[in-house]
Write a protein that holds these residues in place. Structure first.
Motif, mmCIF file in Angstrom:
data_model
loop_
_atom_site.group_PDB
_atom_site.id
_atom_site.type_symbol
_atom_site.label_atom_id
_atom_site.label_comp_id
_atom_site.label_asym_id
_atom_site.label_seq_id
_atom_site.Cartn_x
_atom_site.Cartn_y
_atom_site.Cartn_z
ATOM 1 N N GLY A 6 0.818 -1.212 0.000
ATOM 2 C CA GLY A 6 0.000 0.000 0.000
ATOM 3 C C GLY A 6 0.853 1.263 0.000
ATOM 4 N N ASP A 7 0.129 2.397 0.048
ATOM 5 C CA ASP A 7 0.807 3.690 -0.145
ATOM 6 C C ASP A 7 1.403 4.253 1.133
ATOM 7 O OD1 ASP A 7 -1.921 4.619 -2.376
ATOM 8 O OD2 ASP A 7 -0.059 3.480 -2.723
ATOM 9 N N ASN A 8 0.986 3.708 2.282
ATOM 10 C CA ASN A 8 1.387 4.374 3.507
ATOM 11 C C ASN A 8 2.141 3.419 4.439
ATOM 12 O OD1 ASN A 8 1.553 6.498 5.215
ATOM 13 N ND2 ASN A 8 -0.436 6.139 6.213
ATOM 14 N N SER A 9 3.025 2.617 3.812
ATOM 15 C CA SER A 9 3.701 1.584 4.601
ATOM 16 C C SER A 9 4.869 2.154 5.403
ATOM 17 C CB SER A 9 4.237 0.493 3.673
ATOM 18 O OG SER A 9 5.081 -0.386 4.401
ATOM 19 N N PRO A 10 5.015 1.772 6.658
ATOM 20 C CA PRO A 10 6.183 2.203 7.425
ATOM 21 C C PRO A 10 7.486 1.638 6.868
ATOM 22 C CG PRO A 10 4.920 0.603 8.687
ATOM 23 C CD PRO A 10 4.115 0.937 7.472
#
Ligand SMILES: CC[C@H](C(=O)O)C(=O)SCCNC(=O)CCNC(=O)[C@H](O)C(C)(C)COP(=O)(O)OP(=O)(O)OC[C@H]1O[C@@H](n2cnc3c(N)ncnc32)[C@H](O)[C@@H]1OP(=O)(O)O
Ligand SMILES: [Co+2]
Length: 134
Positions: free
Chosen positions: A60-64
């Motif tokens: 996804g776009d907001n991965s740590p």
């Protein structure tokens, strides 16, 4: 408070290549990739006789993990996970001792279906710590 070492997590830039390396070159018992959208990761667990390795790849776009790989393009050890009997008691003790619990402070359900919390690496010798209630 902390008990067994549940896993050591490695962030990898190429999950297929890491799977092939652990299953082939290292001859390890490698599980199937598991998408964990709530954590922004795809994980693969490698069973060792005394603990597990968790391969981590961004999902996804907001991965740590994206930020981590931007800083460490070849990958690297991302976190270590200790087991605890009571994650809420652990959280309360950590907060009382001045440690930062990441996110909202409420446990999330991790890859093993158990509650997990993360502690800021800057509070623990540069090491990101995950606690998993078992
Ligand atoms: C399915 C769940 C699974 C499971 O086992 O059940 C998982 O393990 S999911 C794993 C992925 N989830 C997380 O990592 C959640 C907790 N992580 C975070 O909240 C962030 O990644 C955080 C706060 C550790 C870092 O956030 P961010 O990268 O946006 O912040 P900075 O880049 O500003 O970093 C601040 C400071 O910390 C250093 N840093 C970052 N990541 C790590 C790390 N993994 N180990 C050690 N140090 C780390 C970073 O270099 C910055 O240091 P500085 O000296 O200021 O440059
Ligand atoms: Co983990």
């Amino acid at each position: 408070m902390i008990g067994r070492l549940n896993h050591v997590a490695i962030a990898v830039p190429d999950l297929d290549a890491a799977i092939a390396q652990y299953a082939g070159t290292l001859g390890a018992n490698v599980g199937a990739p598991q998408d964990e959208p709530d954590h922004g990761v795809t994980v693969v667990f490698i069973e060792l006789p005394n603990t597990k390795i968790e391969l981590l790849h961004p999902l996804g776009d907001n991965s740590p993990i994206t930020g981590y790989l931007d800083k460490n393009p070849a990958g690297g050890i991302h976190h270590i996970c200790y087991e605890v009997d009571d994650i809420m008691a652990a959280r309360d003790k950590l907060l009382a001792d001045g440690a930062r619990v990441l996110g909202t402070g409420a446990p999330k359900i991790g890859a093993h279906g158990k509650p997990v919390l993360f502690l800021h690496p800057k509070d623990f010798n540069g090491c990101l710590i995950e606690l998993e209630q078992v």
